[in-house]
Design a protein around this motif. Structure first.
Motif, PDB file in Angstrom:
ATOM      1  N   ASP A 153       0.856  -1.181   0.000  1.00 38.28           N
ATOM      2  CA  ASP A 153       0.000   0.000   0.000  1.00 38.28           C
ATOM      3  C   ASP A 153       0.889   1.226   0.000  1.00 38.28           C
ATOM      4  O   ASP A 153       1.712   1.427   0.893  1.00 38.28           O
ATOM      5  N   GLU A 154       0.703   2.065  -1.000  1.00 33.44           N
ATOM      6  CA  GLU A 154       1.481   3.290  -1.072  1.00 33.44           C
ATOM      7  C   GLU A 154       0.746   4.386  -0.311  1.00 33.44           C
ATOM      8  O   GLU A 154      -0.474   4.474  -0.345  1.00 33.44           O
ATOM      9  N   GLN A 155       1.492   5.206   0.358  1.00 32.48           N
ATOM     10  CA  GLN A 155       0.909   6.342   1.066  1.00 32.48           C
ATOM     11  C   GLN A 155       0.657   7.456   0.055  1.00 32.48           C
ATOM     12  O   GLN A 155       1.533   7.823  -0.721  1.00 32.48           O
ATOM     13  N   THR A 156      -0.562   7.974   0.046  1.00 36.63           N
ATOM     14  CA  THR A 156      -0.912   9.061  -0.851  1.00 36.63           C
ATOM     15  C   THR A 156      -0.508  10.379  -0.218  1.00 36.63           C
ATOM     16  O   THR A 156      -0.822  10.633   0.954  1.00 36.63           O
TER      17      THR A 156
ATOM     18  N   ARG B 131      -2.702  15.138  -2.865  1.00 35.22           N
ATOM     19  CA  ARG B 131      -3.388  14.338  -3.871  1.00 35.22           C
ATOM     20  C   ARG B 131      -4.612  13.621  -3.312  1.00 35.22           C
ATOM     21  O   ARG B 131      -5.292  12.926  -4.054  1.00 35.22           O
ATOM     22  N   ARG B 132      -4.865  13.759  -2.024  1.00 37.06           N
ATOM     23  CA  ARG B 132      -6.004  13.103  -1.420  1.00 37.06           C
ATOM     24  C   ARG B 132      -7.301  13.787  -1.807  1.00 37.06           C
ATOM     25  O   ARG B 132      -7.374  15.005  -1.905  1.00 37.06           O
TER      26      ARG B 132
END
Length: 147
Positions: free
Chosen positions: A137-140, A144-145
């Motif tokens: 899981d990449e952290q956003t 960009r959220r």
């Protein structure tokens, strides 16, 4: 072999005799229009059968175990009917119509791959794909959220 040669020699005379007999009953102009229209139909059939033949053959092969031999030969029958419609004459038109009739021939059994020994467990057969995976899981970033 001689019978085929004799048939090829008699065929044009039989076509001419059939055309003359029909022209005597319905008229020369009507027979001429019939010959021209059947030739145009044959030309149209030959022009539009290329992709259709491949699609028909592909769909027949995807149907399953039982496939009719007569339906497998449909592209060949269709092309031969187009050539017969191109030939001027009533006998060739009748033969072309007979080729286009939707008759069902004998079923043939398609060969399938033999089952793997020991069933499907652990062999990778069917819809099973063996392997390992790791979920990352990449952290956003905050900008960009979606809020």
């Amino acid at each position: 072999m001689r019978a085929l040669l004799l048939l090829l020699l008699i065929y044009p005379f039989a076509e001419i005799a059939a055309l003359v007999a029909l022209a005597d009953h319905i008229g020369g102009l009507a027979v001429f229009l019939l010959v021209v229209l059947s030739s145009m139909l044959g030309l149209w059939m030959l022009r539009h059968q290329k992709l259709g033949a491949l699609l028909t053959l592909g769909s027949m092969m995807r149907q399953g175990d039982k496939v009719s031999l007569y339906s497998l030969l449909w592209p060949l029958r269709y092309a031969l009917a187009g050539v017969l419609f191109l030939l001027p004459g009533l006998l060739s038109d009748l033969a072309a119509i007979l080729l286009l009739l939707p008759l069902k021939g004998p079923d043939i059994q398609l060969r399938t791959a033999p089952p793997a020994p020991g069933g499907n467990a652990g062999t990778g057969a069917g819809d099973v794909i063996e392997g390992e995976y790791n979920r990352v899981d990449e952290q956003t970033p905050p900008e960009r959220r979606i809020q």
